[in-house]
Design an enzyme around this catalytic site. Structure first.
Site, mmCIF file in Angstrom:
data_model
loop_
_atom_site.group_PDB
_atom_site.id
_atom_site.type_symbol
_atom_site.label_atom_id
_atom_site.label_comp_id
_atom_site.label_asym_id
_atom_site.label_seq_id
_atom_site.Cartn_x
_atom_site.Cartn_y
_atom_site.Cartn_z
ATOM 1 N N LYS A 36 0.781 -1.117 -0.032
ATOM 2 C CA LYS A 36 -0.002 0.094 0.145
ATOM 3 C C LYS A 36 0.806 1.247 -0.080
ATOM 4 C CE LYS A 36 -4.213 0.907 2.525
ATOM 5 N NZ LYS A 36 -4.800 0.797 4.004
HETATM 6 C C1 E4P Z 1 -8.250 1.362 4.258
HETATM 7 O O1 E4P Z 1 -7.403 0.892 3.756
HETATM 8 C C2 E4P Z 1 -7.868 2.322 5.425
HETATM 9 O O2 E4P Z 1 -6.913 2.118 6.135
HETATM 10 C C3 E4P Z 1 -9.198 2.516 6.356
HETATM 11 O O3 E4P Z 1 -10.583 2.233 5.580
HETATM 12 C C4 E4P Z 1 -9.365 4.005 6.873
HETATM 13 O O4 E4P Z 1 -10.549 3.954 7.489
HETATM 14 P P1 E4P Z 1 -10.857 5.257 8.600
HETATM 15 O O5 E4P Z 1 -11.018 6.357 7.877
HETATM 16 O O6 E4P Z 1 -11.966 4.807 9.161
HETATM 17 O O7 E4P Z 1 -9.627 5.198 9.326
#
Ligand code: E4P
Length: 217
Positions: free
Chosen positions: A83
C-alpha cells in the site's frame, strides 16, 4: 463484491476466517500501531489466515525508501499487496512495484482525478476514503460513483476498494454503485448481519415451536 477486513487485530481477523465474509485484509500504520506489534509479524500472521490480498502500507514518503519498504513488505508473503499513499512519490512507487509484478493498493485517495492517476500507474487497487470525506461535509459515496464510472469508461483493470467505511449503509451504497471491494472494520461486517425483525421473528418461531413439543432430530 469482495469484502476485505480493515484491521490488524489477528484474533479479530481469525474469527472471520472461513466464514466466506473475508476475501482479504487491509491494514494501515494506525492499525499496526494499535496492535502494538511488529509489522512483519502481524502481516505474516494475517497472510496465513487468508489467501486473499493483505495490504501492508509503506511509511516512508520519499520514493527510494518507499521502494525499499515495499520490496521488504512484499517478501513477507506471496499475498501481500503493498500500500502506498497517493502522492507523486507514491504513484512512482506504484508504477515501479507494479512493473515488478507486485500488487499495489494506492491509498488516501480523496478525488476522482487522483484515482485516474493511480490506474494509469498500474495500481491493482485504489482506495477512495468515504467516511473521512463525509466527516468534512463532502460526499464520499459520490467519489466512489465517479471512480467506478471513470474506470468503466476506459476499462481500467484497477479495482475500486471502497475504504473508510463506517456503517452498513455505506456498504449498501457501494454495492449498488458496483465497487469491486469494500474494506470494513469487523464491527461493520457484524452489523450487516443484524436486523431487529430477524431477531423478533426468530424469537416468535422459537416460542411457537416450543409449544408443539416436537423436535426435528
Ligand atoms: C483502508 O485501507 C483504510 O486504512 C481505512 O479504511 C481507513 O478508515 P478510517 O477512515 O475509518 O480510519
Amino acid at each position: 463484491m469482495k469484502f476485505f477486513v480493515d484491521s490488524a487485530d489477528v484474533a479479530e481477523i481469525k474469527s472471520l476466517a472461513g466464514t466466506g465474509l473475508m476475501d482479504g485484509v487491509t491494514t494501515n500504520p494506525s492499525l499496526i500501531a494499535k496492535s502494538g506489534r511488529k509489522i512483519s509479524e502481524v502481516i505474516a500472521e494475517i497472510c496465513a489466515l487468508t489467501e486473499g490480498p493483505v495490504s501492508a502500507e509503506v511509511t516512508a514518503t520519499d520514493l527510494d525508501t518507499m521502494l525499499r519498504e515495499g520490496r521488504y513488505l512484499r517478501d513477507i508473503a506471496k499475498n501481500v499487496a503493498v500500500k502506498v499513499p497517493l502522492t507523486e512519490a507514491g504513484l512512482r512507487a506504484c508504477k515501479a512495484l507494479s512493473d515488478e509484478g507486485t500488487k499495489v493498493n494506492v491509498t488516501l485517495c480523496f478525488s476522482a482525478p487522483q484515482a485516474l492517476l493511480a490506474a494509469k500507474a498500474g495500481a491493482a487497487f485504489i482506495s477512495p476514503f468515504i467516511g473521512r470525506l463525509d466527516d468534512i461535509g463532502e460526499d464520499g459515496i459520490q467519489l466512489i460513483r465517479d471512480v467506478v464510472t471513470i474506470y468503466r469508461n476506459y476499462n481500467f483493470g484497477t479495482e475500486v476498494l471502497a475504504a473508510s467505511i463506517r456503517h452498513p449503509v455505506h456498504v449498501l451504497q457501494c454495492a449498488k454503485i458496483g465497487a469491486h471491494v469494500a474494506t470494513m472494520p469487523p464491527a461493520v461486517i457484524k452489523a450487516l448481519v443484524k436486523h431487529p425483525l430477524t431477531d423478533r421473528g426468530l424469537d416468535q418461531f422459537t416460542a411457537d415451536w416450543a409449544k408443539t413439543g416436537q423436535s426435528i432430530l
